[in-house]
Each structure stands twice: as structure tokens, then as C-alpha cells.
Motif scaffolding. Structure first.
Motif, PDB file in Angstrom:
ATOM      1  N   VAL A   1      61.171  70.587 -38.261  1.00  0.00           N
ATOM      2  CA  VAL A   1      61.577  70.751 -36.617  1.00  0.00           C
ATOM      3  C   VAL A   1      60.459  70.053 -36.203  1.00  0.00           C
ATOM      4  O   VAL A   1      59.738  69.577 -35.882  1.00  0.00           O
ATOM      5  CB  VAL A   1      62.255  71.875 -35.677  1.00  0.00           C
ATOM      6  N   SER A   2      59.208  71.447 -36.634  1.00  0.00           N
ATOM      7  CA  SER A   2      57.715  71.257 -35.865  1.00  0.00           C
ATOM      8  C   SER A   2      57.397  69.356 -36.638  1.00  0.00           C
ATOM      9  O   SER A   2      56.953  68.388 -36.065  1.00  0.00           O
ATOM     10  CB  SER A   2      57.152  72.309 -37.010  1.00  0.00           C
ATOM     11  N   ASP A   3      57.335  69.606 -38.475  1.00  0.00           N
ATOM     12  CA  ASP A   3      56.935  68.038 -39.194  1.00  0.00           C
ATOM     13  C   ASP A   3      57.962  67.414 -38.072  1.00  0.00           C
ATOM     14  O   ASP A   3      57.605  66.240 -38.371  1.00  0.00           O
ATOM     15  CB  ASP A   3      57.338  68.505 -40.190  1.00  0.00           C
ATOM     16  N   THR A   4      59.600  67.511 -37.704  1.00  0.00           N
ATOM     17  CA  THR A   4      60.173  65.588 -37.675  1.00  0.00           C
ATOM     18  C   THR A   4      59.932  65.740 -36.174  1.00  0.00           C
ATOM     19  O   THR A   4      59.330  64.694 -35.776  1.00  0.00           O
ATOM     20  CB  THR A   4      61.398  65.774 -37.677  1.00  0.00           C
ATOM     21  N   GLN A   5      58.989  66.684 -35.202  1.00  0.00           N
ATOM     22  CA  GLN A   5      59.038  66.078 -33.638  1.00  0.00           C
ATOM     23  C   GLN A   5      57.310  65.807 -33.814  1.00  0.00           C
ATOM     24  O   GLN A   5      57.290  64.469 -33.268  1.00  0.00           O
ATOM     25  CB  GLN A   5      58.567  67.113 -33.430  1.00  0.00           C
ATOM     26  N   ALA A   6      56.429  66.149 -34.886  1.00  0.00           N
ATOM     27  CA  ALA A   6      55.266  65.391 -35.486  1.00  0.00           C
ATOM     28  C   ALA A   6      55.466  64.164 -35.008  1.00  0.00           C
ATOM     29  O   ALA A   6      54.793  62.594 -34.557  1.00  0.00           O
ATOM     30  CB  ALA A   6      54.145  65.921 -36.366  1.00  0.00           C
ATOM     31  N   ARG A   7      56.445  64.198 -36.563  1.00  0.00           N
ATOM     32  CA  ARG A   7      56.738  62.257 -36.762  1.00  0.00           C
ATOM     33  C   ARG A   7      57.148  61.527 -35.820  1.00  0.00           C
ATOM     34  O   ARG A   7      57.055  60.423 -35.601  1.00  0.00           O
ATOM     35  CB  ARG A   7      57.377  62.286 -37.937  1.00  0.00           C
ATOM     36  N   ARG A  51      56.725  61.945 -32.159  1.00  0.00           N
ATOM     37  CA  ARG A  51      55.844  61.837 -31.723  1.00  0.00           C
ATOM     38  C   ARG A  51      54.967  59.834 -32.223  1.00  0.00           C
ATOM     39  O   ARG A  51      54.567  59.168 -31.108  1.00  0.00           O
ATOM     40  CB  ARG A  51      54.930  62.199 -31.577  1.00  0.00           C
ATOM     41  N   ARG A  52      54.060  60.626 -33.685  1.00  0.00           N
ATOM     42  CA  ARG A  52      53.442  59.891 -34.232  1.00  0.00           C
ATOM     43  C   ARG A  52      54.670  58.139 -34.118  1.00  0.00           C
ATOM     44  O   ARG A  52      54.642  56.856 -34.345  1.00  0.00           O
ATOM     45  CB  ARG A  52      53.144  59.545 -35.846  1.00  0.00           C
ATOM     46  N   ALA A  53      56.129  57.510 -34.505  1.00  0.00           N
ATOM     47  CA  ALA A  53      57.013  56.976 -34.246  1.00  0.00           C
ATOM     48  C   ALA A  53      56.663  55.754 -32.549  1.00  0.00           C
ATOM     49  O   ALA A  53      56.825  54.881 -32.618  1.00  0.00           O
ATOM     50  CB  ALA A  53      57.854  57.766 -35.236  1.00  0.00           C
ATOM     51  N   GLU A  54      57.062  56.436 -32.242  1.00  0.00           N
ATOM     52  CA  GLU A  54      57.423  56.956 -30.863  1.00  0.00           C
ATOM     53  C   GLU A  54      55.598  55.256 -30.203  1.00  0.00           C
ATOM     54  O   GLU A  54      55.968  54.448 -29.209  1.00  0.00           O
ATOM     55  CB  GLU A  54      57.800  57.864 -29.048  1.00  0.00           C
TER      56      GLU A  54
END
Length: 611
Positions: free
Chosen positions: A377-383, A385-388
Motif C-alpha cells: 500500500v505504501s508503494d502504491t500510494q507513492a506511485r 502520487r507520482r502518476a498524478e
């Protein structure tokens, strides 16, 4: 939390199990012990009574043999024809006319017979005739048998009916040389009668009281044995001072063996009595109840001690086993408390083949999975944010592309090329729905509109056109479905089913049994049975993969990644499985050179309709 539980007085499962185990053992044990004590008390009493009666019966047998032997002596004299004939001859006075030597030998023979009647203990036999003649087995110098006539009981003999006997109770010993050894004697008296019932003599059989007392001493050690007459006077006892006194504690035996428990001077006694069948005398024993049950109580007390010891050992073993069995639970509880405080790195380490071991293993696995999910989940949230951020940076590009395409379409239309304008319009619409839509689900009619534009674009690149036929029930138009889930299916039919040839793709949709049923059917080249079976197996594996992207095999009816969507049929199945779970199903049917049909079912729980 643990401190709070302690303050509230809550106990752990280990303590509860121990308390329950102790209660389940002690309560039945106490109840059983109470019943055991009650039954033991009755059993001890019955056994004490039985022992007292057995002892009395043994004494009664010996005393009865002594008294019966007295009866037998009297019966022998009364029934001996030689003796009675001689006695009658003496009483009649005809003895004087007989030969003196014959009289001497007859008298001697009678005296020898009287002597032979007593074998072991001395019995004193007296035959007293009415003319004053006496025959004895003892010396008349020791005692004059004529003195018997002066006894108070002698007059009562005349009233006896044959063959009754008169039992004479304890009286002072008349033999001087025996009086010190046995102060009292017991006697039996009987009359000798002619055929006309006239009395011609008397038979008196006497034994020393010490003979009865000696039997008592041999047979009983802790019981006081007594011989009583019909008036409950003591005829024989271990204590000679009590002879002649009345035993007031005897009960009514009703002619049979009887035992009663009486309290005498504040102490309980067993009083056992047994009447004799041949006279009015009876045998009585007196024994302290505490002495009667001492051996039996000792046995029961030993059994009680063994039971209590066994119970204590069993409880100790049970508590040790419960402590060992519940140790993994305690460890799990400590691990849970650590997790509750936020320490996700702790592990219980509980393992085993039983349910607790399995629970510890699964609990540790769950903690591992939780840590992995937190990391994911932490990795997904980081990715995300980068995608946004990248999306914001590139947001201007789609609008620029749409504006340019619309300008080109308008210019082509002004040039009179309607087909090219239509193709550019369809492409613009398709790109707008693909790029601008942020929702994962759209209504079914929007999905079908997207398909229509897609087929138009594909027909422009085909040599021959493919016709799209829609048979859609009105109630299905607003059903929410995953975006672009039909496009890869239609794309496979266009590329692999028709292979640049004309054909028909028919799409049907209806609501039935609470589910949306869709079918995409083409009349293309189809597949053989082996290829259909392989495809269905591959789709089933994809459904279980739950989101894993796989590259489809190059087989008829199976779409590989396309330049437009990048999604194959297998990817659609994986995506639908992730979104719908077990409420989604897909099946492929096909025949060689007859076409292919793909049926899709989405359960109503996954569908949302706009009203």
C-alpha cells in the motif's frame, strides 16, 4: 489492557480452565464422598451386625452341642431296655429273689454304661429310683444323691409329661472338690415312667458351668457371652459374679437370631441373642459398637486415604497438563498484546499439529501478510502520487490533440471527403472516451457506443467490412459495467475470426435470474474442439490469477496484445475477476468454419443502474 483486565478481576483462559477442571473434579468427589460415607456407615453397621451374629452362632453351636449331649444322655438312659428293665425290677422289689451274683453283675454293667456316657468333660449322671435306690457315675461320698429330693425344683418333676425335660439353671456346685473351680452347675432332670405313666425313677444330668464359660473364652475375645434362662437370668458368663443376676438389656428375639443396637450408660452396644430350639434358654452377646467396627472402619479409612491421595495426585497432574496445554495460548495472548501496541515484527513462534499449533502458524502468516500489504500500500500510494503529478504535467496534451483532430475533420469535410471526416470523428470520440474518462465503470450503452466507433475505425483498415448487430434489452442499457471489457473480445473476432474478410458480429444483452447475460458471436473461421478446450482452461486459470497479466498464446480466437488497447482476452478475464470476483464467469464455444461465441455473465451484486 492486561492491567485493566487484572483490575476488573478477569482471569485468563488458563485460570478459567484450571478452576473449571478443579470444580468438575472436586464437586463430584465431595458428593461421591458424602454418599460413600453414608453408604459406608450403613455397610459398617451391617458388617458389624453380621460379624457379631457369626460369632454368636459359632458359640451357640458349641454350647448347643454341650446341652444336647445332656439330652442325649437322658434319652439313652430312658430308652435303654436293659437299664430300664433292671430299674423296674429293683423298684418292684423282686430283686431280692434273684441270684446275688447276677444282681451284682447287672448293677456293675449299669454303672459302667453310665461311666461310658461321658467321654471328654465330666458329666455327673444320677438315676434315682422311687424306692431310694441311686445309680451314679460319681462317688456317693462326694455327694449323696438322695439330697436331690430336697431341691425346690424336684417336686415339679412329677408334673412333667413324657418326654419333656426340666432344665435347672445355675445352682451352687454340690460337689465339694469342684466348687472352687466351678462355683455353679447346670442340670437337666427327667422322669422315668412305666407304660401306665407311673413314675418309677428320675434321671438328673449335671455339668459344671465352667464348661460353658470355657467355650465362651475360646470363641470370643471382644464379646461378652452370656447364657440366659427363660427369665433372662444369667446362667453362665465370663464374669462369674454376674451369674444369677438379671440381664435387663436383652430384647425380644421372637424365637430367632436377632441383633439390636442399644445405648447403655451413654455408650452404644451390639446386643445379639439366639434362643435354643430344645429349651427356653438363649445365648446372648454384648459388644461395644466402637470395638465391633474398629477393623472394618480401619479398612474404609485406609480406602478413604488412598482415594484422597489419588485425587490430590490426579489434580496436581491435571494442573501441570493444563499449564502445558495452555502455554501456547498464553504465548499467543502475549503476541496479540504486542501487536495491539503496534509491534508488527513480533511473532508467536507457536507450532504444532493440533489446532493451537495451526492457529499460531496462521497468526504468524497473517502478520507476515499484513506487513507485506502495508509495504504494498505504501508503494502504491507513492506511485499514485507520482502518476498524478505526471498526469497534471501532461493534461494539456489530450486537449491539444482533440482540438487538432477536430480542425482536421472540419477541413476534410469542407474538402468533400465525408468518409475521412467520419473516420477522424470516430477516432476523436474513441480517444476522448479512452483518455478523459476516469471512472472504472460506465453504462452498457456507453460501452456499446464505444464499440460502434471502434468497429467503424477497424472497417476502414479492412478490405471488407464487418457488420455489427446489437440485440440489447432496454433494461440493460443503464447497467454499470467495467470500461472497455467488450472491446478486446470484438477485437479478437475482427483480427483472428475474420482475418480481413467480411462477416457479422452479433452482441446480445438481457437480464435473467438477477444477472446480466452478454454474448458476443461471430461467423468467422472458428476453432476446433482442442483449441476451444485449451482456451477455456487458460481463461479459468486467468480467473484464478486475480489480476496477474499474462501473454496470451497465439491461437485462433485468443487475442494477443493489440497496438490500440494493449489488452488481450486473458487480460480482460483477469481484470473482470479482480473487479467482480466470483460473480463473473466467461465461456467460449466454437466450431471449425462456423464461428465463435463468447458468453459473459455478471451477477447483479456487481451492477449499479442509474434510475
Amino acid at each position: 489492557m492486561l492491567r485493566m483486565n487484572k483490575r476488573l478481576g478477569l482471569r485468563s483462559i488458563r485460570h478459567k480452565l484450571m478452576i473449571a477442571a478443579i470444580a468438575c473434579i472436586l464437586i463430584p468427589a465431595v458428593l461421591a464422598q458424602f454418599i460413600y460415607t453414608t453408604l459406608t456407615k450403613d455397610a459398617v453397621q451391617r458388617q458389624a451386625v453380621s460379624n457379631a451374629q457369626d460369632s454368636l452362632l459359632l458359640a451357640e453351636s458349641s454350647v448347643s452341642n454341650l446341652l444336647v449331649s445332656m439330652l442325649n444322655m437322658a434319652n439313652y438312659i430312658q430308652t435303654n431296655a436293659d437299664m430300664t428293665s433292671y430299674f423296674k425290677l429293683v423298684v418292684s422289689g423282686n430283686i431280692e429273689s434273684r441270684d446275688a451274683y447276677l444282681n451284682f453283675t447287672d448293677r456293675k454293667k449299669i454303672l459302667e454304661q453310665l461311666d461310658s456316657l461321658t467321654v471328654s468333660d465330666k458329666s455327673y449322671i444320677t438315676v434315682l429310683l422311687t424306692d431310694g435306690t441311686a445309680f451314679t457315675n460319681y462317688s456317693t461320698s462326694d455327694y449323696n444323691p438322695l439330697l436331690l429330693m430336697e431341691e425346690p425344683w424336684f417336686e415339679r418333676l412329677d408334673g412333667l409329661k413324657w418326654p419333656s425335660s426340666h432344665w435347672i439353671g445355675a445352682s451352687p456346685t454340690v460337689f465339694a472338690y469342684m466348687s472352687e473351680e466351678s462355683p455353679y452347675q447346670l442340670s437337666l432332670a427327667r422322669t422315668l415312667r412305666r407304660d401306665d405313666s407311673r413314675i418309677y425313677g428320675y434321671v438328673v444330668v449335671t455339668v459344671m458351668e465352667k464348661q460353658v464359660r470355657r467355650l465362651f473364652e475360646k470363641l470370643s475375645s471382644d464379646q461378652e457371652m452370656m447364657l440366659l434362662d427363660e427369665n433372662d437370668r444369667i446362667l453362665s458368663s465370663g464374669d462369674t459374679s454376674r451369674i444369677g443376676s438379671t440381664f435387663a438389656d436383652v430384647g425380644a428375639s421372637a424365637g430367632r437370631l436377632h441383633t439390636s443396637i442399644k445405648t447403655i450408660d451413654g455408650e452404644r452396644y451390639l446386643i445379639t441373642e439366639k434362643p435354643f430350639s430344645f429349651n427356653d434358654w438363649k445365648l446372648v452377646s454384648k459388644q461395644r459398637y466402637s470395638e465391633a467396627i474398629v477393623d472394618i472402619s480401619s479398612i474404609f479409612n485406609q480406602i478413604f486415604v488412598v482415594q484422597i491421595s489419588s485425587l490430590a495426585v490426579f489434580l496436581l497432574i491435571l494442573l501441570v497438563l493444563l499449564r502445558a496445554f495452555t502455554k501456547p495460548l498464553v504465548q499467543l495472548g502475549r503476541t496479540t498484546s504486542s501487536v495491539q501496541r503496534g509491534n508488527l515484527s513480533v511473532r508467536s513462534g507457536v507450532r504444532g499439529t493440533d489446532e493451537i499449533g495451526r492457529l499460531g502458524f496462521l497468526f504468524d502468516q497473517m502478520l507476515d501478510r499484513v506487513q507485506e500489504m502495508i509495504a504494498e500500500v505504501s508503494d502504491t500510494q507513492a506511485r499514485k502520487r507520482r502518476a498524478e503529478l505526471k498526469m497534471l504535467q501532461a493534461q494539456i496534451h489530450p486537449h491539444f490533440l482533440f482540438n487538432v483532430l477536430n480542425s482536421i475533420r472540419m477541413k476534410v469535410m469542407r474538402g468533400g471527403d465525408a468518409d475521412s471526416a467520419k473516420m477522424i470523428g470516430s477516432l476523436s470520440t474513441l480517444l476522448r472516451m479512452t483518455i478523459n474518462s476516469e471512472a472504472d465503470e460506465i453504462s452498457l450503452h456507453e460501452e456499446l457506443e464505444l464499440l460502434a466507433h471502434y468497429v467503424e475505425l477497424m472497417n476502414l483498415r479492412q478490405k471488407e467490412k464487418v457488420e455489427l448487430s446489437l440485440d440489447i434489452a432496454s433494461e440493460t442499457m443503464l447497467v454499470r459495467v467495467p470500461r472497455f471489457f467488450l472491446q478486446p473480445i470484438v477485437e479478437n473476432a475482427l483480427i483472428h475470426g475474420f482475418n480481413q474478410k467480411a462477416g457479422l458480429i452479433r452482441i446480445r444483452a438481457e437480464m435473467s435470474a438477477g444477472a446480466l447475460h452478454l454474448s458476443v458471436e461471430d461467423n468467422g473461421v472458428g476453432m476446433d474442439e482442442a483449441a476451444v478446450a485449451a482456451l477455456n482452461r487458460k481463461l479459468q486459470r486467468a480467473m484464478h490469477a486475480q489480476g496477474e497479466r499474462r501473454t496470451a498464446a497465439a491461437a485462433p480466437g485468443i487475442g494477443s496484445g493489440t497496438a490500440f488497447s494493449g489488452m488481450g482476452l486473458t487480460n480482460v478475464v483477469e481484470r473482470m475477476t479482480m473487479l467482480c470476483g466470483g460473480r463473473f464467469s466467461i465461456a467460449v464455444e466454437s466450431r471449425k468454419d462456423a464461428g465463435t461465441q463468447i458468453r459473459v455473465t455478471i451477477a447483479e451484486e456487481r451492477m449499479e443502474a442509474h434510475v
